[in-house]
Write an enzyme that holds these catalytic residues in place. Structure first.
Site, PDB file in Angstrom:
ATOM      1  N   ASP A 101       1.160  -0.989  -0.149  1.00 15.84           N
ATOM      2  CA  ASP A 101      -0.018  -0.023   0.153  1.00 15.84           C
ATOM      3  C   ASP A 101       0.678   1.055  -0.414  1.00 15.84           C
ATOM      4  O   ASP A 101       2.362   1.161   0.471  1.00 15.84           O
ATOM      5  CB  ASP A 101      -0.844   0.133   1.147  1.00 15.84           C
ATOM      6  CG  ASP A 101      -1.525  -1.275   1.064  1.00 15.84           C
ATOM      7  OD1 ASP A 101      -2.062  -1.573  -0.036  1.00 15.84           O
ATOM      8  OD2 ASP A 101      -2.713  -1.662   2.465  1.00 15.84           O
TER       9      ASP A 101
HETATM   10  N1  URA Z   1      -0.854  -6.040   4.179  1.00 15.31           N
HETATM   11  C1  URA Z   1      -1.544  -4.951   3.923  1.00 15.31           C
HETATM   12  O1  URA Z   1      -2.520  -4.705   4.766  1.00 15.31           O
HETATM   13  N2  URA Z   1      -0.826  -3.762   3.281  1.00 15.31           N
HETATM   14  C2  URA Z   1       0.370  -4.222   2.469  1.00 15.31           C
HETATM   15  O2  URA Z   1       0.945  -3.217   2.060  1.00 15.31           O
HETATM   16  C3  URA Z   1       0.665  -5.180   2.854  1.00 15.31           C
HETATM   17  C4  URA Z   1       0.912  -6.398   3.443  1.00 15.31           C
END
Ligand code: URA
Length: 236
Positions: A101
């Site tokens: 993310d």
């Molecule tokens: N899990 C998440 O919630 N976000 C990420 O960026 C990676 C794994």
């Protein structure tokens, strides 16, 4: 000499299964002859084409980036926002293996090896990823077990994981969580399901790759050994 499927998958034409379809359709040629399934070729010497267009074979590069906050794991962005590919050399073109993310930091692999990328992302291989997760609230002892056994999410129950306490303050806890799947926003959803919103998320390890001393925003090329280990982790 390598199998044509492997050469085309590495060149970014899709999974090995997908490129088999291209070969079966008869749109792949080697030195002017329609290629057959299982055929071998030399990507340096042979003239390999898909629909008449020469397949460009780049030398394979593998980077480990310590992704900073605010960078997107997309190759194109219509709003011209900051992207992880802006943090590594432009040539040869690479792409991130999977996604973190925008607000997640940490270990991200970037490569132009489409074949390895497909393998690493394939759910069958369960490549392990370790996250340092800071959540709001104090995590109850029984919730570590629940994280480990599996959490029911909208897209099914999560596979067994490893959860360990690291430290905590009055109203927050930091844990390490190792999962072997790569569902969208998985870590955040797992903790949210137990009532702990994620405050910060950092990936420490991706398969055999460890960030070591790499600072946020820095990248390094993988060693030959690391590439070998990575390939091994994406095998049965
Ligand atoms: N899990 C998440 O919630 N976000 C990420 O960026 C990676 C794994």
């Amino acid at each position: 000499m390598e199998r044509l499927q492997k050469i085309l998958a590495e060149a970014g034409f899709g999974s090995r299964r997908k490129v088999e379809e291209l070969i079966k359709k008869g749109i792949v040629t080697v030195n002017g002859e329609v290629a057959e399934l299982g055929q071998k070729a030399d990507s340096k010497k042979d003239d390999i084409r898909v629909l008449g267009k020469a397949v460009s074979i780049n030398e394979k590069v593998y980077y480990l980036l310590n992704k900073p906050e605010g960078f997107l794991c997309t190759v194109k962005d219509p709003y011209n926002r900051a992207k992880v590919i802006d943090l590594v050399p432009k040539e040869p073109r690479v792409f991130p293996v999977g996604r973190l993310d925008a607000d997640t930091t940490g270990a991200l692999l970037l490569t132009n090896d489409g074949d390895l990328s497909n393998q690493l992302l394939h759910p069958r291989y369960h490549v392990k990823k370790t996250y340092l997760v800071k959540v709001a609230g104090k995590i109850k002892p029984e919730d570590y077990r629940r994280l480990e056994i599996g959490i029911q999410l909208e897209d099914g129950i999560t596979l067994p994981a490893k959860a360990n306490y690291i430290k905590s303050g009055r109203d927050w806890t930091v844990i390490s969580l190792t999962i072997s799947e790569g569902r969208k926003r998985q870590v955040k959803r797992m903790l949210k399901a137990l009532g702990y919103p994620v405050l910060t998320l950092h990936r420490q390890k991706f398969g055999p790759l460890d960030l070591g001393k790499l600072q946020l925003g820095q990248y390094r090329s993988l060693s030959k050994d690391e590439v070998r280990l990575l390939k091994e982790s994406a095998r049965d």
